[in-house]
Design a protein around this motif. Structure first.
Motif, PDB file in Angstrom:
ATOM      1  N   PRO A 118      34.043  37.310  43.662  1.00  0.00           N
ATOM      2  CA  PRO A 118      35.175  38.183  43.979  1.00  0.00           C
ATOM      3  C   PRO A 118      34.862  39.131  45.125  1.00  0.00           C
ATOM      4  O   PRO A 118      33.730  39.572  45.296  1.00  0.00           O
ATOM      5  CB  PRO A 118      35.420  38.943  42.670  1.00  0.00           C
ATOM      6  CG  PRO A 118      34.126  38.873  41.934  1.00  0.00           C
ATOM      7  CD  PRO A 118      33.477  37.588  42.323  1.00  0.00           C
ATOM      8  N   ALA A 119      35.875  39.434  45.922  1.00  0.00           N
ATOM      9  CA  ALA A 119      35.729  40.395  47.022  1.00  0.00           C
ATOM     10  C   ALA A 119      35.532  41.795  46.458  1.00  0.00           C
ATOM     11  O   ALA A 119      35.851  42.077  45.293  1.00  0.00           O
ATOM     12  CB  ALA A 119      36.960  40.347  47.922  1.00  0.00           C
ATOM     13  N   VAL A 120      35.012  42.677  47.285  1.00  0.00           N
ATOM     14  CA  VAL A 120      34.784  44.065  46.867  1.00  0.00           C
ATOM     15  C   VAL A 120      36.107  44.686  46.409  1.00  0.00           C
ATOM     16  O   VAL A 120      37.129  44.578  47.088  1.00  0.00           O
ATOM     17  CB  VAL A 120      34.189  44.881  48.030  1.00  0.00           C
ATOM     18  CG1 VAL A 120      34.065  46.342  47.628  1.00  0.00           C
ATOM     19  CG2 VAL A 120      32.838  44.328  48.430  1.00  0.00           C
ATOM     20  N   GLY A 121      36.081  45.301  45.238  1.00  0.00           N
ATOM     21  CA  GLY A 121      37.274  45.923  44.693  1.00  0.00           C
ATOM     22  C   GLY A 121      38.145  44.989  43.892  1.00  0.00           C
ATOM     23  O   GLY A 121      39.165  45.409  43.346  1.00  0.00           O
ATOM     24  N   CYS A 122      37.758  43.726  43.824  1.00  0.00           N
ATOM     25  CA  CYS A 122      38.525  42.724  43.068  1.00  0.00           C
ATOM     26  C   CYS A 122      37.669  42.209  41.917  1.00  0.00           C
ATOM     27  O   CYS A 122      36.439  42.197  41.992  1.00  0.00           O
ATOM     28  CB  CYS A 122      38.942  41.562  43.958  1.00  0.00           C
ATOM     29  SG  CYS A 122      39.951  42.035  45.372  1.00  0.00           S
ATOM     30  N   GLY A 123      38.329  41.791  40.866  1.00  0.00           N
ATOM     31  CA  GLY A 123      37.624  41.237  39.726  1.00  0.00           C
ATOM     32  C   GLY A 123      38.016  39.793  39.489  1.00  0.00           C
ATOM     33  O   GLY A 123      38.955  39.282  40.114  1.00  0.00           O
ATOM     34  N   PRO A 124      37.291  39.104  38.607  1.00  0.00           N
ATOM     35  CA  PRO A 124      37.657  37.735  38.255  1.00  0.00           C
ATOM     36  C   PRO A 124      39.081  37.677  37.722  1.00  0.00           C
ATOM     37  O   PRO A 124      39.483  38.521  36.914  1.00  0.00           O
ATOM     38  CB  PRO A 124      36.640  37.357  37.180  1.00  0.00           C
ATOM     39  CG  PRO A 124      35.497  38.296  37.398  1.00  0.00           C
ATOM     40  CD  PRO A 124      36.106  39.576  37.881  1.00  0.00           C
ATOM     41  N   SER A 125      39.835  36.690  38.192  1.00  0.00           N
ATOM     42  CA  SER A 125      41.241  36.613  37.812  1.00  0.00           C
ATOM     43  C   SER A 125      41.703  35.166  37.802  1.00  0.00           C
ATOM     44  O   SER A 125      41.544  34.469  38.804  1.00  0.00           O
ATOM     45  CB  SER A 125      42.095  37.423  38.792  1.00  0.00           C
ATOM     46  OG  SER A 125      43.458  37.074  38.698  1.00  0.00           O
ATOM     47  N   PRO A 126      42.284  34.707  36.686  1.00  0.00           N
ATOM     48  CA  PRO A 126      42.848  33.352  36.668  1.00  0.00           C
ATOM     49  C   PRO A 126      43.953  33.177  37.705  1.00  0.00           C
ATOM     50  O   PRO A 126      44.104  32.091  38.280  1.00  0.00           O
ATOM     51  CB  PRO A 126      43.401  33.222  35.243  1.00  0.00           C
ATOM     52  CG  PRO A 126      42.656  34.231  34.445  1.00  0.00           C
ATOM     53  CD  PRO A 126      42.391  35.370  35.372  1.00  0.00           C
TER      54      PRO A 126
END
Length: 211
Positions: free
Chosen positions: A146-154
């Motif tokens: 994941p990019a900085v500031g983003c989390g794992p997401s379906p």
């Protein structure tokens, strides 16, 4: 083996930006050909294995005659790289032969899939490998950081896979996605595809990672 000259870079920035994705033309004293699995030279634009020949070639692997016989053929070296020439003799590298995923008889090259996945703003890095599938022979598995500031997401995984299908083809779409904090690297600093293939295979046995 090849060189992309300053003049080629200037042309790439201007009228032919695609040249910047090339590794250039063979240098003086080096022959390079792209061949199919039977060893026959393929036409410009078609992908195959890159074979080279020059006075600077190795004589073989030390103490490994079997490996030497596999890569040295009648004075030519099989590089294990997959690539294609354009009509002007510029060579483009598409992937490594060991990284090709065979999905329903179609060759899926991992590098373009990784590039398409990484175009999603929430994906910092993507690594793609194949694993066995009872339905298609092999299937495409993606490991996403994941990019900085983003989390794992379906949702993001699905959107990134949509980018692959739109840019390439349905067969290239990953059918298994794994979010990781980082991609494991080899001693040379490249993505460790062997470890990723092992992880993807283990996840299949556990029934995880479906996209």
């Amino acid at each position: 083996v090849c060189r992309l000259s300053p003049a080629d870079h200037d042309a790439g920035v201007g009228a032919r930006p695609e040249l910047l994705a090339s590794v250039g033309r063979p240098v003086d004293g080096v022959e390079a050909e792209v061949r199919d699995e039977r060893g026959a030279v393929v036409a410009a634009g078609l992908t195959g294995e890159v074979w080279t020949r020059s006075a600077a070639m190795m004589s073989g692997y030390w103490g490994r005659p079997g490996m030497t016989a596999e890569v040295l053929r009648e004075g030519w070296l099989r590089t294990g790289d997959l690539g294609h020439f354009d009509g002007d003799g510029y060579l483009y590298l598409d992937d490594r032969a060991v990284d090709v995923v065979m999905v329903d008889g179609d060759n899926v090259y991992c590098v373009p899939v990784e590039a398409a996945l990484a175009r999603h703003p929430a994906v910092a890095q993507a690594a793609v490998v194949g694993r066995h599938s009872d339905l298609t022979g092999e299937e495409v598995c993606a490991f996403l950081v994941p990019a900085v500031g983003c989390g794992p997401s379906p949702e993001v995984a699905g959107e990134a896979c949509d980018l692959v299908e739109r840019a390439l083809a349905r067969a290239h779409r990953p059918t298994a996605v794994f979010w990781v904090a980082e991609v494991p690297l080899t001693a040379r600093g490249k993505p460790d595809k062997r470890r990723l293939r092992e992880r993807a295979a283990a996840a299949a046995e556990a029934g995880g990672g479906r996209a």
